[in-house]
Structures are given as structure tokens and as C-alpha cells.
Scaffold this motif. Structure first.
Motif, mmCIF file in Angstrom:
data_model
loop_
_atom_site.group_PDB
_atom_site.id
_atom_site.type_symbol
_atom_site.label_atom_id
_atom_site.label_comp_id
_atom_site.label_asym_id
_atom_site.label_seq_id
_atom_site.Cartn_x
_atom_site.Cartn_y
_atom_site.Cartn_z
ATOM 1 N N THR B 32 10.813 9.340 -5.000
ATOM 2 C CA THR B 32 9.844 9.716 -6.027
ATOM 3 C C THR B 32 9.214 11.055 -5.703
ATOM 4 N N LEU B 33 9.206 11.941 -6.677
ATOM 5 C CA LEU B 33 8.512 13.216 -6.556
ATOM 6 C C LEU B 33 7.231 13.122 -7.354
ATOM 7 N N ASP B 34 6.143 13.489 -6.722
ATOM 8 C CA ASP B 34 4.820 13.395 -7.327
ATOM 9 C C ASP B 34 4.221 14.806 -7.242
ATOM 10 N N GLY B 35 4.140 15.479 -8.377
ATOM 11 C CA GLY B 35 3.567 16.834 -8.400
ATOM 12 C C GLY B 35 2.135 16.780 -8.870
ATOM 13 N N TYR B 36 1.269 17.588 -8.266
ATOM 14 C CA TYR B 36 -0.127 17.483 -8.659
ATOM 15 C C TYR B 36 -0.814 18.840 -8.611
ATOM 16 N N VAL B 37 -1.992 18.840 -9.153
ATOM 17 C CA VAL B 37 -2.746 20.074 -9.332
ATOM 18 C C VAL B 37 -3.264 20.579 -7.991
ATOM 19 N N ARG B 38 -2.873 21.799 -7.639
ATOM 20 C CA ARG B 38 -3.371 22.436 -6.412
ATOM 21 C C ARG B 38 -4.753 23.002 -6.629
ATOM 22 N N CYS C 27 -1.628 21.455 -1.336
ATOM 23 C CA CYS C 27 -0.204 21.189 -1.476
ATOM 24 C C CYS C 27 0.145 20.863 -2.902
ATOM 25 N N GLY C 28 1.421 21.077 -3.236
ATOM 26 C CA GLY C 28 1.822 20.896 -4.614
ATOM 27 C C GLY C 28 2.720 19.711 -4.872
ATOM 28 N N ALA C 29 3.296 19.108 -3.820
ATOM 29 C CA ALA C 29 4.269 18.058 -4.092
ATOM 30 C C ALA C 29 4.321 17.029 -2.972
ATOM 31 N N THR C 30 4.479 15.797 -3.368
ATOM 32 C CA THR C 30 4.697 14.707 -2.432
ATOM 33 C C THR C 30 6.032 14.064 -2.770
ATOM 34 N N PRO C 101 3.566 22.139 0.940
ATOM 35 C CA PRO C 101 3.292 23.199 -0.026
ATOM 36 C C PRO C 101 4.500 23.455 -0.930
#
Lengths: 79, 156, 156, 79
Positions: B32-38, C27-30, C101
């Protein structure tokens, strides 16, 4: 013939419009349609633009038909 | 039969719930890739972000990506959900979840899907700073260059 | 300062909650790997699984893996949680979540961590079938071969 | 000297033990200690074994000290 033209994000801000109707001559191609839109909104020319016809990316050579849905937008930045 | 889904929503995203929805009986791993607001981009503080989409086209493009992913990788199920509207710092903007019998394919497909989503799906991000706001045009230099190679970018 | 964690627990795992715990501000992604109990292995139906660990050594090995991952990859935070005890079909056995990042590093580190965890962390899986049960010895032919190359396997 | 020996999973099933105490001569090395354990529990020999001393993987050359914690187990299968 008449087509709908949609703007999003930066192009909606530049034109002040989200949707307009445009009249085009018969047998207009996508790149010609875009040129007409740019004449109406010269500031769009400051951006690298993507162009879609009926919700598919256009390469410019497509013939536009009456009632088509065109969209003009900048390189996408989702994610 | 796959059990894919792709959605655009104004509601907050629940990463675990999305990852769970694609779990098939005969698979062993989900990536799973979880992108979020920096909070900070190049040292400048972002207050919040706004995402906007050309929704029907974005859903079509997401559907195409999932179809291509099934052809390229040995995967079972894919879930792609993108959020729209105003997002606070740390909130999830996108979740891509891939289930596969072998984890290698799940990793590869998930990474390919986020790269392609950022390149092809008509969604735009506006960064709102204390002193202004900016629509982001393209994901990065590199990915813009790739976009130009494939679509025609009309640079007038 | 990183914000890593590694745990072994008998409680059900919440993938989304684990992924959220490692989200840093810059960071931008998990990327998250979620492993779970398969119903069928080579056509044989598994009723449930039992995981057992050499707990203090498993935690030490998990800690070493996280330390190595920080040296190998440009990542910010890592979370590794493994469940023990009896697991039903479809329940999550392991979650590895990596925030970075740039997403490339998160994908690479997450894949490396699950591969190494399966090779080095002293946890064992017992598959329980309708007609018997079996302790699984090693993850696969390939990964066993790699284990042998690095540790001494005492084959008497 | 006396050491603790732990078994897990398949090795616990084979030996019927999870923890035993073993007496070893001074200066016993890890591989010698393992050989003594195998003499007690010959069925362990049917497995490929990993061996740890004080919660670290052993290569066989380590000297065992009084009170050490040894562990004998099969190739791991977590995940």
C-alpha cells in the motif's frame, strides 16, 4: 457546430471560467480548436497545456464533432 | 475475477480499510502506498492543499491504469482512491493498494501505479502558503519530461 | 530523530493505524506491506495458522534490521509489527511500514525489510490443515539458500 | 558449567521440551554444545538447524560461558 470547453485548476484561474461554449467550423481539428481557445484566453499560453477531447488525451489531429467535450489543463499534479 | 476499485472522494481516507478491501483468499501480501500532505516543500511552509479533478476523465484514466497493471504484473486486486478538496497537513491524499500472490509483483505494480497516476490522471494540487497559493503543474521535472514524450503538450 | 518502532503482539493488527504512526511532517509517502494468512497453499486448505517467536531475540533482530535499513536507504521512519498466536484466514500476520521523503526509497526499504525479516527474525509459522499440522521451516527454497550462505545452518 | 537451552516450534515438538538445563565442560564451543544437545535429542538431526547463543546467531566457533542462553531452532518462517 458547438462544443463545451472545460478548464481546471490553473487554467480555470487564468480564464476565470470553468466551462464555456465555443462555436467551431465543421471539420475543425483538435489543434485548431485549441488555437481558437488560446485566442480567446491568451494568458493560457503561459502554461504547458494538455488537451482532452471527450475525456481522452488528444494529440491534436482528432476531428472535433458537434457536442464534443473539450478540456484544457496544465500537466497533472495529483498523488 | 478481480475485485478492483477506483474512487475519488471528498471524505478522509482510511488506509487500513482500503488495504483490507482488496485482500483475496489466495494471496499472501498487500502493498500500500499512502501519500499525504507535506508540511514543508523546499523550505516553504504549506498551510493546506486543495485537490481538484476532472472527475469523469480521472476515473477513466484510473480504470485504464488498473487494466494495464493487470497486464504488466501478476497481481490479484488493486484499489486506488484519491481524495479531493481541502486537505490539512498530514492528511492522506492518495492510497494505492495492490494484492498479489507474490509480494515482488505487488511492490512493482504499486510503484508503477503511483508513478503513472501522477503522470496521467487529471487531478491538480494547489499549495496554499501564508503569503499566497500556487497550482502545481506536473509532478516533477523528470515526470513532466516523460509526460511530454507520450502526450502532446501544447506549448504555445 | 527517527520515530521507529518494532513490536510483537498477540492482538490483531490494524494496518492503517500502524502506517499512520510513522508519518513524519516532512515526508511525502509511506509504503506498507501487509502479510496475511492464505487460505490455500499449493492447493491444500489451511484452517488457521499459529505463529511462535523467540521473542527477545526476534525484537533484537527487528531492531538490527531497522538500523541497517536506515543505513541503506534514505528513509525517515520505520514500523514493524508481527503478530503471534493463532490467526484465522485473512488475518494480518505482519505489517511493515516505511516513510520517506521520496517514495522510491520507501518501496525499496519496505521490500528489503520483509525479505530480511523472513530470513533472520526468529519467528515460526505452523500451518494447521484438516488432517494435520506442519511447522514451516524457512520461507522458501531461495530464501533458505540465502540464509545458509550467511548463517551457519547445522545440517547434521 | 550450566547453560539454558531453548527450543521453539519444530524443535520444541521434536524434543518435547521448551527449555532445559544442560551441563557443559569448560571451554566448550558452540558447535560442541550443539553436538551434545543432538546426542540427547537425535531426532533434531532430521532438521536443518539454526543455533543462537545469548540471542545472537552463532557460527559454531563461540566459546560458551556459564549461564549462557542457547537456542536451537529450524530456519525461520515468520512474515
Amino acid at each position: 457546430m458547438k462544443v463545451k470547453v472545460l478548464f481546471f485548476g490553473a487554467t480555470a484561474d487564468e480564464t476565470g471560467e470553468r466551462e464555456i461554449e465555443v462555436s467551431l467550423a465543421k471539420n475543425t481539428k483538435a489543434n485548431e480548436a485549441l488555437a481558437e481557445i488560446l485566442e480567446k484566453f491568451p494568458r493560457l499560453g503561459e502554461h504547458k497545456l494538455l488537451f482532452a477531447v471527450n475525456q481522452e488525451y488528444a494529440n491534436g489531429a482528432e476531428f472535433i464533432k458537434d457536442g464534443d467535450e473539450l478540456a484544457v489543463f496544465t500537466a497533472v499534479s495529483g498523488g | 475475477m478481480t475485485n478492483d476499485f477506483y474512487e475519488i472522494t471528498g471524505e478522509p481516507l482510511n488506509v487500513g480499510e482500503i488495504a483490507r478491501r482488496i485482500v483475496p483468499e489466495n494471496c499472501g501480501a498487500t502493498v500500500t502506498l499512502d501519500g499525504y500532505v507535506r508540511q514543508f516543500t523546499k523550505g516553504r511552509e504549506t498551510l493546506h492543499l486543495v485537490y481538484e479533478a476532472y472527475e469523469p476523465m480521472a476515473l477513466k484514466e484510473m480504470s485504464k491504469l488498473i487494466e494495464q497493471a493487470h497486464k504488466k504484473f501478476e497481481i490479484e486486486n488493486v484499489g486506488v482512491v484519491h481524495r479531493l478538496g481541502k486537505l490539512k497537513i498530514g492528511e492522506t491524499s492518495v492510497v494505492i493498494s495492490v494484492a498479489a500472490p507474490h509480494r515482488r509483483a505487488a511492490f512493482e505494480a504499486c510503484e508503477w501505479l503511483i508513478k503513472e497516476l501522477k503522470r496521467t490522471v487529471p487531478i491538480w494540487k494547489k499549495e496554499v502558503f501564508a503569503d499566497g497559493e500556487l497550482w502545481i503543474e506536473g509532478d516533477s521535472q523528470t515526470e513532466n519530461a516523460k509526460a511530454e514524450a507520450e502526450f502532446k503538450i501544447f506549448d504555445v
